[in-house]
Scaffold this motif. Structure first.
Motif, PDB file in Angstrom:
ATOM      1  N   VAL A 157       0.674  -1.266   0.040  1.00 61.20           N
ATOM      2  CA  VAL A 157       0.087  -0.159   0.035  1.00 61.20           C
ATOM      3  C   VAL A 157       0.966   1.444  -0.011  1.00 61.20           C
ATOM      4  O   VAL A 157       0.420   2.220  -0.736  1.00 61.20           O
ATOM      5  CB  VAL A 157      -0.831  -0.147   1.303  1.00 61.20           C
ATOM      6  N   ALA A 158       2.082   1.166   0.610  1.00 62.31           N
ATOM      7  CA  ALA A 158       3.024   2.368   0.717  1.00 62.31           C
ATOM      8  C   ALA A 158       3.675   2.497  -0.614  1.00 62.31           C
ATOM      9  O   ALA A 158       4.486   3.268  -0.412  1.00 62.31           O
ATOM     10  CB  ALA A 158       3.780   2.261   1.649  1.00 62.31           C
ATOM     11  N   GLY A 159       3.610   1.513  -1.603  1.00 56.98           N
ATOM     12  CA  GLY A 159       4.382   1.586  -2.558  1.00 56.98           C
ATOM     13  C   GLY A 159       5.637   0.631  -2.930  1.00 56.98           C
ATOM     14  O   GLY A 159       6.344   0.975  -3.762  1.00 56.98           O
ATOM     15  N   ALA A 160       5.767  -0.159  -2.072  1.00 56.90           N
ATOM     16  CA  ALA A 160       6.727  -1.217  -2.312  1.00 56.90           C
ATOM     17  C   ALA A 160       6.985  -1.736  -3.650  1.00 56.90           C
ATOM     18  O   ALA A 160       5.876  -1.944  -4.283  1.00 56.90           O
ATOM     19  CB  ALA A 160       6.730  -2.309  -1.191  1.00 56.90           C
ATOM     20  N   ASP A 161       8.143  -2.011  -4.168  1.00 60.24           N
ATOM     21  CA  ASP A 161       8.184  -2.814  -5.217  1.00 60.24           C
ATOM     22  C   ASP A 161       8.033  -4.434  -5.096  1.00 60.24           C
ATOM     23  O   ASP A 161       8.298  -4.985  -4.101  1.00 60.24           O
ATOM     24  CB  ASP A 161       9.772  -2.753  -5.599  1.00 60.24           C
ATOM     25  N   PHE A 162       7.448  -4.994  -5.848  1.00 65.11           N
ATOM     26  CA  PHE A 162       7.197  -6.251  -5.910  1.00 65.11           C
ATOM     27  C   PHE A 162       7.350  -7.067  -7.456  1.00 65.11           C
ATOM     28  O   PHE A 162       7.438  -6.592  -8.230  1.00 65.11           O
ATOM     29  CB  PHE A 162       5.757  -6.502  -5.453  1.00 65.11           C
ATOM     30  N   VAL A 163       7.562  -8.263  -7.257  1.00 67.73           N
ATOM     31  CA  VAL A 163       7.531  -9.139  -8.613  1.00 67.73           C
ATOM     32  C   VAL A 163       7.201 -10.665  -7.951  1.00 67.73           C
ATOM     33  O   VAL A 163       7.159 -11.189  -6.814  1.00 67.73           O
ATOM     34  CB  VAL A 163       9.172  -9.338  -8.989  1.00 67.73           C
ATOM     35  N   VAL A 164       6.302 -11.153  -8.983  1.00 66.95           N
ATOM     36  CA  VAL A 164       5.928 -12.776  -8.702  1.00 66.95           C
ATOM     37  C   VAL A 164       6.487 -13.182  -9.825  1.00 66.95           C
ATOM     38  O   VAL A 164       6.222 -12.952 -11.416  1.00 66.95           O
ATOM     39  CB  VAL A 164       4.420 -12.756  -8.789  1.00 66.95           C
ATOM     40  N   TRP A 165       7.357 -14.172  -9.890  1.00 74.18           N
ATOM     41  CA  TRP A 165       8.093 -14.938 -11.105  1.00 74.18           C
ATOM     42  C   TRP A 165       6.950 -16.096 -11.475  1.00 74.18           C
ATOM     43  O   TRP A 165       6.215 -16.431 -10.953  1.00 74.18           O
ATOM     44  CB  TRP A 165       9.218 -15.684 -10.369  1.00 74.18           C
ATOM     45  N   ASP A 166       7.296 -16.531 -12.706  1.00 74.13           N
ATOM     46  CA  ASP A 166       6.483 -17.347 -13.691  1.00 74.13           C
ATOM     47  C   ASP A 166       6.678 -18.945 -13.240  1.00 74.13           C
ATOM     48  O   ASP A 166       5.798 -19.559 -13.435  1.00 74.13           O
ATOM     49  CB  ASP A 166       6.662 -17.127 -15.131  1.00 74.13           C
ATOM     50  N   GLY A 167       8.173 -19.116 -12.781  1.00 76.45           N
ATOM     51  CA  GLY A 167       8.184 -20.526 -12.661  1.00 76.45           C
ATOM     52  C   GLY A 167       7.270 -21.200 -11.514  1.00 76.45           C
ATOM     53  O   GLY A 167       7.114 -20.546 -10.718  1.00 76.45           O
ATOM     54  N   LEU A 168       6.937 -22.502 -11.851  1.00 81.52           N
ATOM     55  CA  LEU A 168       6.659 -23.347 -10.544  1.00 81.52           C
ATOM     56  C   LEU A 168       7.376 -24.068 -10.111  1.00 81.52           C
ATOM     57  O   LEU A 168       8.370 -24.838 -10.722  1.00 81.52           O
ATOM     58  CB  LEU A 168       5.382 -23.958 -11.405  1.00 81.52           C
ATOM     59  N   VAL A 169       7.533 -24.259  -8.702  1.00 81.22           N
ATOM     60  CA  VAL A 169       8.452 -25.085  -7.989  1.00 81.22           C
ATOM     61  C   VAL A 169       7.370 -25.764  -6.949  1.00 81.22           C
ATOM     62  O   VAL A 169       6.794 -25.119  -6.273  1.00 81.22           O
ATOM     63  CB  VAL A 169       9.449 -24.278  -7.187  1.00 81.22           C
ATOM     64  N   PRO A 170       7.773 -27.223  -6.802  1.00 77.96           N
ATOM     65  CA  PRO A 170       7.009 -27.925  -5.561  1.00 77.96           C
ATOM     66  C   PRO A 170       7.274 -27.148  -4.379  1.00 77.96           C
ATOM     67  O   PRO A 170       8.138 -26.917  -3.888  1.00 77.96           O
ATOM     68  CB  PRO A 170       7.678 -29.244  -5.656  1.00 77.96           C
ATOM     69  N   ALA A 171       6.103 -27.184  -3.663  1.00 74.32           N
ATOM     70  CA  ALA A 171       5.969 -26.604  -2.202  1.00 74.32           C
ATOM     71  C   ALA A 171       7.127 -27.382  -1.218  1.00 74.32           C
ATOM     72  O   ALA A 171       7.697 -26.582  -0.451  1.00 74.32           O
ATOM     73  CB  ALA A 171       4.745 -26.825  -1.660  1.00 74.32           C
ATOM     74  N   SER A 172       7.177 -28.716  -1.449  1.00 72.53           N
ATOM     75  CA  SER A 172       8.169 -29.255  -0.631  1.00 72.53           C
ATOM     76  C   SER A 172       9.585 -28.718  -0.685  1.00 72.53           C
ATOM     77  O   SER A 172      10.375 -28.765   0.375  1.00 72.53           O
ATOM     78  CB  SER A 172       8.030 -30.847  -0.786  1.00 72.53           C
ATOM     79  N   ARG A 173       9.955 -28.508  -2.007  1.00 72.01           N
ATOM     80  CA  ARG A 173      11.060 -27.876  -2.214  1.00 72.01           C
ATOM     81  C   ARG A 173      11.569 -26.494  -1.492  1.00 72.01           C
ATOM     82  O   ARG A 173      12.454 -26.232  -0.838  1.00 72.01           O
ATOM     83  CB  ARG A 173      11.770 -27.801  -3.696  1.00 72.01           C
ATOM     84  N   HIS A 174      10.452 -25.785  -1.722  1.00 80.16           N
ATOM     85  CA  HIS A 174      10.554 -24.459  -0.943  1.00 80.16           C
ATOM     86  C   HIS A 174      10.418 -24.616   0.659  1.00 80.16           C
ATOM     87  O   HIS A 174      11.245 -23.981   1.094  1.00 80.16           O
ATOM     88  CB  HIS A 174       9.225 -23.619  -1.131  1.00 80.16           C
ATOM     89  N   ALA A 175       9.740 -25.710   1.128  1.00 78.05           N
ATOM     90  CA  ALA A 175       9.708 -26.167   2.396  1.00 78.05           C
ATOM     91  C   ALA A 175      11.230 -26.226   2.877  1.00 78.05           C
ATOM     92  O   ALA A 175      11.783 -25.890   4.195  1.00 78.05           O
ATOM     93  CB  ALA A 175       8.885 -27.074   2.791  1.00 78.05           C
ATOM     94  N   GLY A 176      11.858 -27.018   2.290  1.00 74.37           N
ATOM     95  CA  GLY A 176      13.328 -27.451   2.539  1.00 74.37           C
ATOM     96  C   GLY A 176      14.189 -26.443   2.612  1.00 74.37           C
ATOM     97  O   GLY A 176      14.957 -26.157   3.485  1.00 74.37           O
ATOM     98  N   VAL A 177      14.150 -25.405   1.508  1.00 76.24           N
ATOM     99  CA  VAL A 177      14.938 -24.467   1.382  1.00 76.24           C
ATOM    100  C   VAL A 177      14.694 -23.342   2.670  1.00 76.24           C
ATOM    101  O   VAL A 177      15.482 -22.826   3.302  1.00 76.24           O
ATOM    102  CB  VAL A 177      14.874 -23.613   0.142  1.00 76.24           C
TER     103      VAL A 177
END
Length: 128
Positions: free
Chosen positions: A25-45
């Motif tokens: 809301v305050a104007g932060a920069d943001f990005v959402v990347w296109d690639g898909l990764v299994p949730a389990s891999r994110h959980a490990g990282v």
């Protein structure tokens, strides 16, 4: 994805969602990347990041909750995104479903402050 779309998707999935929404809301920069990764891999990282930050005495809001959510999501494909406050004082990592229509989890917060390094005192070279 627009800023307003992302603001609307950030509800109370984790304690970091409210501050992430406020940053947008305050104007932060943001990005959402296109690639898909299994949730389990994110959980490990991010489980590793949780251990590392704990050892350093840093608190990352919503990290433990995000890791638990990601573990439960197992192999579901997720997108990842980032929100960075305009003054760079805080950052957030967001996890979205594969169609980027739902925020699954969010973690982040204030960047740790570092003590300024002491300036080394150098002697003048001989003969000068």
């Amino acid at each position: 994805m627009t800023r307003d779309d992302l603001i609307a998707l950030l509800r109370e999935q984790t304690p970091a969602c409210g501050p992430a929404r406020d940053a947008l809301v305050a104007g932060a920069d943001f990005v959402v990347w296109d690639g898909l990764v299994p949730a389990s891999r994110h959980a490990g990282v991010f489980r590793g990041r949780m251990r590392h930050s704990s050892k350093r005495g840093h608190t990352i809001n919503g990290l433990a909750e995000s890791v638990a959510i990601l573990r439960r999501a197992r192999e579901a494909p997720l997108r990842i995104g980032s929100i960075d406050a305009l003054d760079r004082s805080s950052w957030f990592t967001i996890f979205l479903n594969s169609t980027a229509t739902e925020v699954v989890a969010c973690c982040g917060g204030r960047r740790p402050t570092r003590e300024p390094a002491e300036t080394p005192k150098c002697a003048a070279p001989p003969g000068r």
